[in-house]
Design an enzyme around this catalytic site. Structure first.
Site, PDB file in Angstrom:
ATOM      1  CG  LEU A   1      -1.422   7.375   1.387  1.00 31.62           C
ATOM      2  CD1 LEU A   1      -2.328   7.715   0.133  1.00 31.62           C
ATOM      3  CD2 LEU A   1      -2.363   7.157   2.249  1.00 31.62           C
TER       4      LEU A   1
ATOM      5  N   GLY B   1      10.567  -4.675  36.467  1.00 32.95           N
ATOM      6  CA  GLY B   1      11.779  -4.182  36.676  1.00 32.95           C
ATOM      7  C   GLY B   1      12.925  -4.300  35.663  1.00 32.95           C
TER       8      GLY B   1
ATOM      9  CD  GLU C   1      -2.986   1.080   8.889  1.00 32.25           C
ATOM     10  OE1 GLU C   1      -3.849   1.661   8.104  1.00 32.25           O
ATOM     11  OE2 GLU C   1      -2.309   0.395   7.995  1.00 32.25           O
TER      12      GLU C   1
ATOM     13  CD  GLU D   1       4.154  11.024  -2.977  1.00 32.77           C
ATOM     14  OE1 GLU D   1       4.675  12.161  -2.965  1.00 32.77           O
ATOM     15  OE2 GLU D   1       3.462  10.489  -3.744  1.00 32.77           O
TER      16      GLU D   1
ATOM     17  CD  GLN E   1       8.776   1.617  36.516  1.00 34.20           C
ATOM     18  OE1 GLN E   1       9.318   1.922  35.427  1.00 34.20           O
ATOM     19  NE2 GLN E   1       9.640   2.093  37.363  1.00 34.20           N
TER      20      GLN E   1
ATOM     21  CG  PHE F   1      -1.989   1.119   1.295  1.00 34.57           C
ATOM     22  CD1 PHE F   1      -3.079   1.113   0.607  1.00 34.57           C
ATOM     23  CD2 PHE F   1      -1.695   2.201   2.084  1.00 34.57           C
ATOM     24  CE1 PHE F   1      -3.835   1.937   0.775  1.00 34.57           C
ATOM     25  CE2 PHE F   1      -2.610   3.111   2.171  1.00 34.57           C
ATOM     26  CZ  PHE F   1      -3.734   3.113   1.503  1.00 34.57           C
TER      27      PHE F   1
ATOM     28  CD  GLU G   1      -0.271  13.810  17.380  1.00 33.14           C
ATOM     29  OE1 GLU G   1      -0.163  12.985  16.403  1.00 33.14           O
ATOM     30  OE2 GLU G   1       0.150  13.930  18.193  1.00 33.14           O
TER      31      GLU G   1
HETATM   32  C1  LIG Z   1       6.915   1.152  10.319  1.00 32.81           C
HETATM   33  C2  LIG Z   1       5.967   1.956   9.643  1.00 32.81           C
HETATM   34  C3  LIG Z   1       5.199   1.370   8.573  1.00 32.81           C
HETATM   35  C4  LIG Z   1       4.539   2.142   7.559  1.00 32.81           C
HETATM   36  N1  LIG Z   1       4.159   1.492   6.562  1.00 32.81           N
HETATM   37  C5  LIG Z   1       3.391   2.272   5.785  1.00 32.81           C
HETATM   38  C6  LIG Z   1       2.951   1.653   4.523  1.00 32.81           C
HETATM   39  O1  LIG Z   1       2.972   0.390   4.414  1.00 32.81           O
HETATM   40  N2  LIG Z   1       2.145   2.345   3.575  1.00 32.81           N
HETATM   41  C7  LIG Z   1       2.076   3.799   3.842  1.00 32.81           C
HETATM   42  O2  LIG Z   1       1.695   4.510   2.808  1.00 32.81           O
HETATM   43  N3  LIG Z   1       2.682   4.442   4.968  1.00 32.81           N
HETATM   44  C8  LIG Z   1       3.350   3.755   5.933  1.00 32.81           C
HETATM   45  N4  LIG Z   1       3.810   4.334   6.770  1.00 32.81           N
HETATM   46  C9  LIG Z   1       3.552   5.658   7.062  1.00 32.81           C
HETATM   47  C10 LIG Z   1       2.642   6.310   8.104  1.00 32.81           C
HETATM   48  O3  LIG Z   1       1.395   6.191   7.803  1.00 32.81           O
HETATM   49  C11 LIG Z   1       3.093   7.879   8.296  1.00 32.81           C
HETATM   50  O4  LIG Z   1       4.372   7.774   8.952  1.00 32.81           O
HETATM   51  C12 LIG Z   1       2.104   8.370   9.061  1.00 32.81           C
HETATM   52  O5  LIG Z   1       0.951   8.687   8.377  1.00 32.81           O
HETATM   53  C13 LIG Z   1       2.643  10.000   9.552  1.00 32.81           C
HETATM   54  O6  LIG Z   1       3.318  10.554   8.530  1.00 32.81           O
HETATM   55  P1  LIG Z   1       4.453  11.268   8.409  1.00 32.81           P
HETATM   56  O7  LIG Z   1       5.512  10.286   9.075  1.00 32.81           O
HETATM   57  O8  LIG Z   1       5.163  12.011   7.257  1.00 32.81           O
HETATM   58  O9  LIG Z   1       4.352  12.457   9.726  1.00 32.81           O
HETATM   59  P2  LIG Z   1       3.925  13.845   9.329  1.00 32.81           P
HETATM   60  O10 LIG Z   1       2.833  13.916   8.464  1.00 32.81           O
HETATM   61  O11 LIG Z   1       4.988  15.025   8.945  1.00 32.81           O
HETATM   62  O12 LIG Z   1       3.490  14.369  10.856  1.00 32.81           O
HETATM   63  C14 LIG Z   1       4.401  14.571  11.897  1.00 32.81           C
HETATM   64  C15 LIG Z   1       3.374  14.736  13.402  1.00 32.81           C
HETATM   65  O13 LIG Z   1       2.824  15.790  13.118  1.00 32.81           O
HETATM   66  C16 LIG Z   1       1.573  15.542  13.728  1.00 32.81           C
HETATM   67  N5  LIG Z   1       0.413  16.427  12.935  1.00 32.81           N
HETATM   68  C17 LIG Z   1       0.146  16.389  11.813  1.00 32.81           C
HETATM   69  N6  LIG Z   1      -0.894  17.180  11.164  1.00 32.81           N
HETATM   70  C18 LIG Z   1      -1.110  17.774  12.591  1.00 32.81           C
HETATM   71  C19 LIG Z   1      -2.184  18.695  13.027  1.00 32.81           C
HETATM   72  N7  LIG Z   1      -2.816  19.282  11.899  1.00 32.81           N
HETATM   73  N8  LIG Z   1      -2.273  19.117  14.080  1.00 32.81           N
HETATM   74  C20 LIG Z   1      -1.120  18.519  15.102  1.00 32.81           C
HETATM   75  N9  LIG Z   1      -0.177  17.661  14.851  1.00 32.81           N
HETATM   76  C21 LIG Z   1      -0.248  17.244  13.610  1.00 32.81           C
HETATM   77  C22 LIG Z   1       1.458  14.112  13.158  1.00 32.81           C
HETATM   78  O14 LIG Z   1       0.460  13.594  14.165  1.00 32.81           O
HETATM   79  C23 LIG Z   1       2.698  13.722  13.543  1.00 32.81           C
HETATM   80  O15 LIG Z   1       3.044  13.228  14.804  1.00 32.81           O
HETATM   81  C24 LIG Z   1       4.351   3.608   7.931  1.00 32.81           C
HETATM   82  C25 LIG Z   1       5.157   4.095   8.903  1.00 32.81           C
HETATM   83  C26 LIG Z   1       6.106   3.503   9.696  1.00 32.81           C
HETATM   84  C27 LIG Z   1       6.733   4.124  10.665  1.00 32.81           C
END
Ligand SMILES: Cc1cc2nc3c(=O)[nH]c(=O)nc-3n(C[C@H](O)[C@H](O)[C@H](O)COP(=O)(O)OP(=O)(O)OC[C@H]3O[C@@H](n4cnc5c(N)ncnc54)[C@H](O)[C@@H]3O)c2cc1C
Lengths: 388, 105
Positions: free
Chosen positions: A130, A344, A368, A132, A341, A128, A372
């Site tokens: 999505l 230990g 997923e 970037e 915790q 999947f 936030e």
């Molecule tokens: C191990 C792993 C596996 C993954 N597998 C997949 C996959 O198979 N396919 C896929 O498409 N994606 C995958 N992902 C991606 C994942 O869905 C994204 O990391 C996630 O959606 C967050 O995007 P970002 O990391 O770019 O954070 P950002 O979008 O840059 O956000 C950074 C932080 O800001 C917070 N934030 C954003 N907007 C707001 C707001 N309006 N107000 C307050 N806080 C905000 C977010 O909650 C986050 O904590 C995976 C991620 C990991 C770590």
């Protein structure tokens, strides 16, 4: 309102619970604590068993050969299936099968022939794609991967990050911008074969997760047939959103299962461990941790089952699914932390599963849709149409 | 992080100086060709030190080693194997065949 399980649900829960104890845990004791796979021979043998139990391919709709089990029951079973060391990201090491990418059920018949049915037969795997580098929380705006029409094909350039399983997949869903002026209405979902020239899995992205590493992908002048569009041109975002909403319920269930297991281990441990001349179980500080665990687990469980029940009734469940995901991931993180915790020093060793759960559970508050984003979804729904 | 291990090669007699940590390692023959990629997982007694010593004994012609300590030993091990396969068209001669993904770094 009756919140108790039906006799059938109780029987299925007991069946899966016994399966985890008798089949999965003994195998797992021989594996490295970070292992995410069992031997192929063991996997085939256990798949035979889950087929015989009538529980293989639980998430496959009955029209496609899956058992007709409602989402509430599947949620109860998912809570059982994750109750072992690798359970968060590799519940029962995949021996209950899966439906793969749920949005393929919306595919055209030729697409189903080529992708969905082979997935259901276990012959193909999909990813999947999505997220970037420009951001995953708000993919509708962040997607920069471009697809430009060229006759019967689209030419795709760009890249994706954090994509799970792309290196082992035969195909994947790639979301690309097809109209730069339309925001969320300008994204299209393409089914892309991973042997398409220009498709590259560039690297493994190492994370806290032991199982199923993520990967970084690049697309260079990748030509994808128009026939490989899933749904409609510029209709990709609805497909992505639908999948994410549905996925939040089993995602929450997996967290709850791990929390249940961690908590049960702590409850067993505290009467045995003595400090200052008395068992830990006699200490109020420890008792309160267990009480908080119990409350966290029950809240998360009921919210998740409520979301599943609404989905089963065919009612809108976006808010409920977001609440389930939010509460279950955060509650389970707290539970695992408290159990560490209580144990230990042993809690942070690889002799026990807590350290793995602690690492992997941290990802659950980001993957997923981070916490936030779940709050954002709930707030939007609340302000649009207030809950009662 | 580099895709392959970018630490210096060491002769076999330096094994006692290897930390007893989790991680990954490579063995090379006298010509510097990687002949084995290994992992010191949480089951190995004395981590990398024990796993490298065992592998040097088991792999014929192994003359030197290099290693990387990492708690992500599980995913790093697979990555090293995939990168080797992508670069050389096959796994190192002393690695048993296994099911891996495809990387094109
Ligand atoms: C191990 C792993 C596996 C993954 N597998 C997949 C996959 O198979 N396919 C896929 O498409 N994606 C995958 N992902 C991606 C994942 O869905 C994204 O990391 C996630 O959606 C967050 O995007 P970002 O990391 O770019 O954070 P950002 O979008 O840059 O956000 C950074 C932080 O800001 C917070 N934030 C954003 N907007 C707001 C707001 N309006 N107000 C307050 N806080 C905000 C977010 O909650 C986050 O904590 C995976 C991620 C990991 C770590």
């Amino acid at each position: 309102m009756d919140l108790s399980l039906t006799a059938e649900q109780e029987m299925l829960v007991q069946l899966v619970r016994r399966f985890v104890r008798e089949e999965i845990e003994p195998l797992e004791r021989r594996l490295d604590p970070d292992a995410d796979e069992i031997e192929p021979a063991d996997k085939s043998r256990l798949i035979e068993k889950t087929r015989a139990m009538g529980l293989y391919g639980l998430d496959i709709p009955p029209a496609y050969g899956g058992p007709a089990i409602d989402l509430v029951t599947r949620t109860l079973l998912a809570i059982e299936m994750s109750q072992h060391r690798a359970g968060l990201y590799a519940p029962c090491y995949g021996v209950f099968g899966g439906a793969g990418l749920a949005q393929l059920f919306e595919a055209s018949e030729p697409q189903k022939e080529k992708y969905l049915y082979p997935v259901l037969r276990g012959e193909k795997r999909g990813f999947f794609g999505l997220t970037e580098p420009s951001g995953g929380s708000d993919p509708a705006r962040a997607i920069r991967t471009r697809a430009v029409r060229d006759g019967d094909h689209w030419v795709i350039n760009g890249g994706k990050i954090f994509i799970s399983g792309a290196d082992k997949a035969q195909f994947g869903l790639v979301f690309a911008r097809t109209d730069p002026d339309k925001g969320r209405g300008g994204v299209t979902c393409f089914i892309v074969d991973t042997d398409t020239p220009g498709f590259r899995v560039r690297r493994v992205v190492h994370t806290l997760r032991s199982a199923h590493y993520a990967t970084e992908l690049s697309f260079e002048d990748m030509r994808v047939p128009h026939a490989n569009i899933l749904g409609k041109v510029n209709g990709g975002f609805a497909i992505a959103n639908d999948r994410l909403t549905r996925q939040r319920i089993p995602y929450a269930a997996g967290c709850i299962g791990v929390a249940v297991k961690a908590h049960a281990m702590a409850v067993d441990y505290v009467p045995q461990r003595e400090t200052f001349g008395a068992p830990l179980s006699s200490r109020q500080a420890i008792q309160w941790m267990l009480v908080d665990n119990e409350i966290d687990i029950r809240q998360a469980r009921w919210l998740t089952l409520d979301a599943a029940a609404k989905a089963d009734r065919g009612e809108p469940f976006r808010t409920e699914a977001a609440m389930a995901k939010l509460v279950a991931t955060e509650a389970a993180s707290r539970v695992v932390d408290r159990c560490i915790q209580i144990f230990g020093g042993y809690g942070v060793t690889k002799d026990f599963p807590f350290e793995r759960w602690y690492r992997e559970m941290r990802i659950r508050r980001i993957g997923e849709g981070p916490s936030e984003v779940q709050r954002h979804i709930i707030a939007r729904d609340l302000l649009d149409s207030p809950l009662h | 992080m580099a895709l392959t291990i970018d630490k210096p090669w060491r002769p076999a007699d330096q094994v006692p100086q290897v930390p007893a940590q989790l991680g990954v390692f490579e063995l090379a023959d006298a010509a510097g060709v990687v002949v084995f990629i290994g992992v010191a997982d949480a089951r190995s007694l004395f981590g990398l030190r024990g796993a490298v010593a065992d592998a040097l004994q088991a792999v014929p012609g192994a003359a030197g080693f290099r290693y990387e300590s990492t708690s992500a030993y599980h995913t790093r091990y697979r990555e090293l194997l995939m990168v080797h396969q992508a670069t050389h068209g096959a796994l190192p001669v002393h690695n048993a065949p296994m099911q891996l993904g495809r990387l094109q770094p």
